[in-house]
Design a protein around this motif. Structure first.
Motif, PDB file in Angstrom:
ATOM      1  N   GLY A  43       0.832  -1.201   0.000  1.00  0.00           N
ATOM      2  CA  GLY A  43       0.000   0.000   0.000  1.00  0.00           C
ATOM      3  C   GLY A  43       0.860   1.240   0.000  1.00  0.00           C
ATOM      4  O   GLY A  43       2.070   1.182   0.205  1.00  0.00           O
ATOM      5  N   GLU A  44       0.226   2.375  -0.235  1.00  0.00           N
ATOM      6  CA  GLU A  44       0.938   3.647  -0.242  1.00  0.00           C
ATOM      7  C   GLU A  44       0.093   4.704   0.443  1.00  0.00           C
ATOM      8  O   GLU A  44      -1.132   4.726   0.308  1.00  0.00           O
ATOM      9  CB  GLU A  44       1.241   4.106  -1.666  1.00  0.00           C
ATOM     10  N   ILE A  45       0.781   5.570   1.185  1.00  0.00           N
ATOM     11  CA  ILE A  45       0.137   6.714   1.835  1.00  0.00           C
ATOM     12  C   ILE A  45       0.772   7.954   1.233  1.00  0.00           C
ATOM     13  O   ILE A  45       1.992   8.104   1.253  1.00  0.00           O
ATOM     14  CB  ILE A  45       0.339   6.684   3.357  1.00  0.00           C
ATOM     15  N   ASP A  46      -0.048   8.834   0.694  1.00  0.00           N
ATOM     16  CA  ASP A  46       0.477  10.026   0.028  1.00  0.00           C
ATOM     17  C   ASP A  46       1.196  10.949   1.007  1.00  0.00           C
ATOM     18  O   ASP A  46       2.303  11.405   0.731  1.00  0.00           O
ATOM     19  CB  ASP A  46      -0.643  10.776  -0.694  1.00  0.00           C
ATOM     20  N   LEU A  47       0.553  11.244   2.131  1.00  0.00           N
ATOM     21  CA  LEU A  47       1.138  12.143   3.132  1.00  0.00           C
ATOM     22  C   LEU A  47       0.852  11.604   4.529  1.00  0.00           C
ATOM     23  O   LEU A  47      -0.237  11.085   4.782  1.00  0.00           O
ATOM     24  CB  LEU A  47       0.531  13.542   3.035  1.00  0.00           C
ATOM     25  N   ILE A  48       1.822  11.750   5.400  1.00  0.00           N
ATOM     26  CA  ILE A  48       1.601  11.491   6.821  1.00  0.00           C
ATOM     27  C   ILE A  48       1.971  12.792   7.528  1.00  0.00           C
ATOM     28  O   ILE A  48       3.085  13.291   7.384  1.00  0.00           O
ATOM     29  CB  ILE A  48       2.451  10.315   7.340  1.00  0.00           C
ATOM     30  N   VAL A  49       0.987  13.349   8.236  1.00  0.00           N
ATOM     31  CA  VAL A  49       1.175  14.650   8.879  1.00  0.00           C
ATOM     32  C   VAL A  49       0.732  14.558  10.336  1.00  0.00           C
ATOM     33  O   VAL A  49       0.003  13.643  10.721  1.00  0.00           O
ATOM     34  CB  VAL A  49       0.397  15.768   8.147  1.00  0.00           C
ATOM     35  N   ILE A  55      -1.998  12.063  14.469  1.00  0.00           N
ATOM     36  CA  ILE A  55      -1.305  11.713  13.233  1.00  0.00           C
ATOM     37  C   ILE A  55      -2.363  11.421  12.193  1.00  0.00           C
ATOM     38  O   ILE A  55      -3.256  10.594  12.414  1.00  0.00           O
ATOM     39  CB  ILE A  55      -0.392  10.492  13.428  1.00  0.00           C
ATOM     40  N   ALA A  56      -2.270  12.114  11.072  1.00  0.00           N
ATOM     41  CA  ALA A  56      -3.220  11.911   9.980  1.00  0.00           C
ATOM     42  C   ALA A  56      -2.501  11.253   8.811  1.00  0.00           C
ATOM     43  O   ALA A  56      -1.485  11.763   8.328  1.00  0.00           O
ATOM     44  CB  ALA A  56      -3.842  13.234   9.550  1.00  0.00           C
ATOM     45  N   PHE A  57      -3.026  10.113   8.397  1.00  0.00           N
ATOM     46  CA  PHE A  57      -2.574   9.436   7.191  1.00  0.00           C
ATOM     47  C   PHE A  57      -3.483   9.965   6.081  1.00  0.00           C
ATOM     48  O   PHE A  57      -4.703   9.813   6.161  1.00  0.00           O
ATOM     49  CB  PHE A  57      -2.707   7.924   7.339  1.00  0.00           C
ATOM     50  N   VAL A  58      -2.893  10.612   5.081  1.00  0.00           N
ATOM     51  CA  VAL A  58      -3.686  11.388   4.129  1.00  0.00           C
ATOM     52  C   VAL A  58      -3.627  10.787   2.727  1.00  0.00           C
ATOM     53  O   VAL A  58      -2.551  10.578   2.170  1.00  0.00           O
ATOM     54  CB  VAL A  58      -3.200  12.857   4.078  1.00  0.00           C
ATOM     55  N   GLU A  59      -4.793  10.547   2.174  1.00  0.00           N
ATOM     56  CA  GLU A  59      -4.930  10.144   0.775  1.00  0.00           C
ATOM     57  C   GLU A  59      -5.268  11.401  -0.026  1.00  0.00           C
ATOM     58  O   GLU A  59      -6.180  12.153   0.343  1.00  0.00           O
ATOM     59  CB  GLU A  59      -6.044   9.106   0.628  1.00  0.00           C
ATOM     60  N   ALA A  85      -0.509   1.987   6.706  1.00  0.00           N
ATOM     61  CA  ALA A  85      -0.555   2.727   7.974  1.00  0.00           C
ATOM     62  C   ALA A  85      -0.103   1.825   9.129  1.00  0.00           C
ATOM     63  O   ALA A  85       0.674   2.265   9.988  1.00  0.00           O
ATOM     64  CB  ALA A  85      -1.960   3.257   8.235  1.00  0.00           C
ATOM     65  N   ARG A  86      -0.558   0.574   9.148  1.00  0.00           N
ATOM     66  CA  ARG A  86      -0.122  -0.361  10.192  1.00  0.00           C
ATOM     67  C   ARG A  86       1.388  -0.568  10.123  1.00  0.00           C
ATOM     68  O   ARG A  86       2.067  -0.621  11.158  1.00  0.00           O
ATOM     69  CB  ARG A  86      -0.864  -1.693  10.063  1.00  0.00           C
ATOM     70  N   ALA A  87       1.937  -0.689   8.913  1.00  0.00           N
ATOM     71  CA  ALA A  87       3.381  -0.870   8.746  1.00  0.00           C
ATOM     72  C   ALA A  87       4.135   0.352   9.268  1.00  0.00           C
ATOM     73  O   ALA A  87       5.139   0.214   9.973  1.00  0.00           O
ATOM     74  CB  ALA A  87       3.722  -1.128   7.277  1.00  0.00           C
ATOM     75  N   TRP A  88       3.651   1.552   8.944  1.00  0.00           N
ATOM     76  CA  TRP A  88       4.321   2.773   9.421  1.00  0.00           C
ATOM     77  C   TRP A  88       4.289   2.832  10.940  1.00  0.00           C
ATOM     78  O   TRP A  88       5.296   3.144  11.576  1.00  0.00           O
ATOM     79  CB  TRP A  88       3.662   4.010   8.806  1.00  0.00           C
ATOM     80  N   LEU A  89       3.143   2.525  11.525  1.00  0.00           N
ATOM     81  CA  LEU A  89       3.017   2.563  12.985  1.00  0.00           C
ATOM     82  C   LEU A  89       3.927   1.532  13.653  1.00  0.00           C
ATOM     83  O   LEU A  89       4.496   1.797  14.705  1.00  0.00           O
ATOM     84  CB  LEU A  89       1.560   2.350  13.399  1.00  0.00           C
TER      85      LEU A  89
END
Length: 125
Positions: A43-49, A55-59, A85-89
């Motif tokens: 998967g891909e997350i465009d922005l994490i802010v 923490i907002a995972f943003v599409e 998102a689970r992988a990033w966390l």
């Protein structure tokens, strides 16, 4: 150059530009960037802010019309997004005590970006 290749390149550039617009828009709203184009687990997350303790995972979705952008996040996209998102966390244990959510920023021609807070539920199982 084939027209299919030109179309893919144009789509890539439009998406890249939309991500920059979304990031600038979120910066103006007080968010701090943590990552761009994060890819993991298929998967891909465009922005994490982040803003405050959230923490907002943003599409980011760019379309010619806002209505088309609003319907562009499919169930399959949400699953892949949640996996990333689970992988990033899992790689950022400092984020365990923060609030997480899945936001979306929609970009349409000649319109202000539209930021939807908690646009969809993250699948954290």
């Amino acid at each position: 150059m084939t027209s299919a290749l030109q179309h893919r390149q144009a789509t890539f550039l439009r998406g890249h530009r939309a991500e920059w617009i979304a990031l600038l828009f979120l910066l103006m709203k007080g968010y701090r960037p943590l990552a761009r184009r994060y890819a993991a687990s298929g998967g891909e997350i465009d922005l994490i802010v982040m803003r405050g303790d959230t923490i907002a995972f943003v599409e980011v979705k760019a379309r010619g019309l806002m209505d088309n952008a609003l319907t562009a996040i499919t169930a399959r996209k949400r699953q892949r997004f949640s996996r990333a998102a689970r992988a990033w966390l899992s790689r950022n244990d400092w984020a365990a005590n923060k609030t997480w959510r899945a936001d979306a920023v929609f970009i349409a021609t000649r319109r202000w970006p539209r930021h939807i807070v908690s646009a969809f539920e993250l699948e954290m199982r």
